[in-house]
Scaffold this motif. Sequence first.
Motif, mmCIF file in Angstrom:
data_model
loop_
_atom_site.group_PDB
_atom_site.id
_atom_site.type_symbol
_atom_site.label_atom_id
_atom_site.label_comp_id
_atom_site.label_asym_id
_atom_site.label_seq_id
_atom_site.Cartn_x
_atom_site.Cartn_y
_atom_site.Cartn_z
ATOM 1 N N ILE A 89 3.082 8.515 -6.639
ATOM 2 C CA ILE A 89 3.387 9.946 -6.491
ATOM 3 C C ILE A 89 4.702 10.284 -7.196
ATOM 4 C CG2 ILE A 89 4.041 11.753 -4.839
ATOM 5 C CD1 ILE A 89 1.979 10.375 -2.922
ATOM 6 N N LYS A 90 5.690 9.442 -6.977
ATOM 7 C CA LYS A 90 6.999 9.678 -7.615
ATOM 8 C C LYS A 90 6.881 9.737 -9.126
ATOM 9 C CE LYS A 90 10.171 7.515 -4.356
ATOM 10 N NZ LYS A 90 10.836 6.203 -4.271
ATOM 11 N N ASP A 91 5.977 8.911 -9.680
ATOM 12 C CA ASP A 91 5.787 8.895 -11.128
ATOM 13 C C ASP A 91 5.302 10.239 -11.655
ATOM 14 O OD1 ASP A 91 6.622 6.314 -11.417
ATOM 15 O OD2 ASP A 91 4.605 5.428 -11.492
ATOM 16 N N MET A 128 0.825 -1.213 0.000
ATOM 17 C CA MET A 128 0.000 0.000 0.000
ATOM 18 C C MET A 128 0.857 1.261 0.000
ATOM 19 S SD MET A 128 -2.972 1.566 0.278
ATOM 20 C CE MET A 128 -3.789 2.387 1.630
ATOM 21 N N ILE A 129 1.671 1.400 1.063
ATOM 22 C CA ILE A 129 2.531 2.582 1.174
ATOM 23 C C ILE A 129 3.497 2.651 0.001
ATOM 24 C CG2 ILE A 129 4.399 3.609 2.547
ATOM 25 C CD1 ILE A 129 2.838 2.653 5.062
ATOM 26 N N ALA A 130 4.079 1.508 -0.345
ATOM 27 C CA ALA A 130 5.019 1.477 -1.467
ATOM 28 C C ALA A 130 4.318 1.878 -2.770
ATOM 29 C CB ALA A 130 5.643 0.089 -1.600
ATOM 30 N N ASP A 131 3.104 1.381 -2.965
ATOM 31 C CA ASP A 131 2.351 1.723 -4.180
ATOM 32 C C ASP A 131 2.032 3.212 -4.235
ATOM 33 O OD1 ASP A 131 2.376 -0.899 -4.898
ATOM 34 O OD2 ASP A 131 0.305 -1.323 -4.261
ATOM 35 N N ASN A 132 1.584 3.737 -3.101
ATOM 36 C CA ASN A 132 1.281 5.176 -3.038
ATOM 37 C C ASN A 132 2.516 6.009 -3.370
ATOM 38 O OD1 ASN A 132 -1.275 4.527 -2.164
ATOM 39 N ND2 ASN A 132 -0.856 4.940 0.009
ATOM 40 N N LEU A 133 3.610 5.615 -2.757
ATOM 41 C CA LEU A 133 4.870 6.327 -2.945
ATOM 42 C C LEU A 133 5.280 6.318 -4.415
ATOM 43 C CD1 LEU A 133 6.926 7.676 -1.081
ATOM 44 C CD2 LEU A 133 7.971 5.456 -0.728
ATOM 45 N N ASN A 134 5.193 5.139 -5.016
ATOM 46 C CA ASN A 134 5.614 5.029 -6.406
ATOM 47 C C ASN A 134 4.705 5.797 -7.343
ATOM 48 O OD1 ASN A 134 7.952 3.542 -5.994
ATOM 49 N ND2 ASN A 134 6.786 1.636 -5.814
ATOM 50 N N VAL A 188 12.208 17.702 -8.512
ATOM 51 C CA VAL A 188 11.405 18.022 -7.324
ATOM 52 C C VAL A 188 11.646 16.960 -6.250
ATOM 53 C CG1 VAL A 188 9.069 18.292 -6.401
ATOM 54 C CG2 VAL A 188 9.641 19.276 -8.632
ATOM 55 N N THR A 189 12.043 17.406 -5.069
ATOM 56 C CA THR A 189 12.339 16.492 -3.963
ATOM 57 C C THR A 189 11.071 16.145 -3.206
ATOM 58 O OG1 THR A 189 14.508 17.524 -3.737
ATOM 59 C CG2 THR A 189 13.717 16.252 -1.848
ATOM 60 N N LEU A 190 10.916 14.866 -2.910
ATOM 61 C CA LEU A 190 9.742 14.417 -2.146
ATOM 62 C C LEU A 190 10.111 14.182 -0.687
ATOM 63 C CD1 LEU A 190 6.811 13.315 -1.880
ATOM 64 C CD2 LEU A 190 7.700 11.080 -2.615
#
Length: 224
Positions: free
Chosen positions: A9-11, A1-7, A17-19
């Motif tokens: 957003i990064k996409d 879940m968290i990994a998917d959300n993170l990826n 731009v730094t996250l």
Amino acid sequence: MIADNLNSIKDTLPQDVTLVAVSKTKPVSDLKEAYDAGQRIFGENKVQELTNKYEELPKDIEWHFIGHLQTNKIKYISSFVSLIHGVDSKKLLLAINKEGEKINRKINCLLQFHIADEDTKFGFALEEVEQLFQDINKDDLEFINICGVMGMATFTDDQNQIAKEFSNLHSIFNKIKETIFADQQSFKTISMGMSGDYKIAIEQGSTMVRVGSSIFGERNYSIS
Ligand SMILES: *Cc1c(COP(=O)(O)O)cnc(C)c1O
């Protein structure tokens, strides 16, 4: 879940731009999940919570302090904090400098500006900062590295208003970069944008977004 959300957003983020993953109120296990998915920059807004998490998690994490910092608590984070986002008074600037001097470490900070149409959000006005750097000799801030600006937009559905406020912060950044910080290469960060408005912030020139709930889910303050 968290990994998917993170990826996901990064996409959507431009390369430059730094996250900052805002992990306040979230358990260490959640941060570990983000860490394992490659995230190395985390933002916290409480000193105690930040120091606890710092001690428990891997040492290659960059910890950003994004809350309102009290001068008597700087000493707990001064040795390891990578960036303090919300510096909003002369008193705090001088106090951070003093803590930096004690441990001979130059501490990275952002100046927080009040851009929202709300009384509740902290921050400088442009004139205050201009005045401040007439009053203070930059040499008196030898243990501070002012890396840029930070701001929060009004909590509103009005996208135009949000865009205007972020655009205002970008203008403030440009202005003081040309004047007060003209001799300083490291003055280059515009920290603006959260879960609800980071896309608008990027359109307005953000270089650093602080995203919490879109990565970790809604926060439950009643149990924290
Ligand atoms: C909590 C917080 C964020 C993240 O907010 P989300 O809406 O959860 O993305 C960003 N910046 C600051 C200063 C915060 O306190």
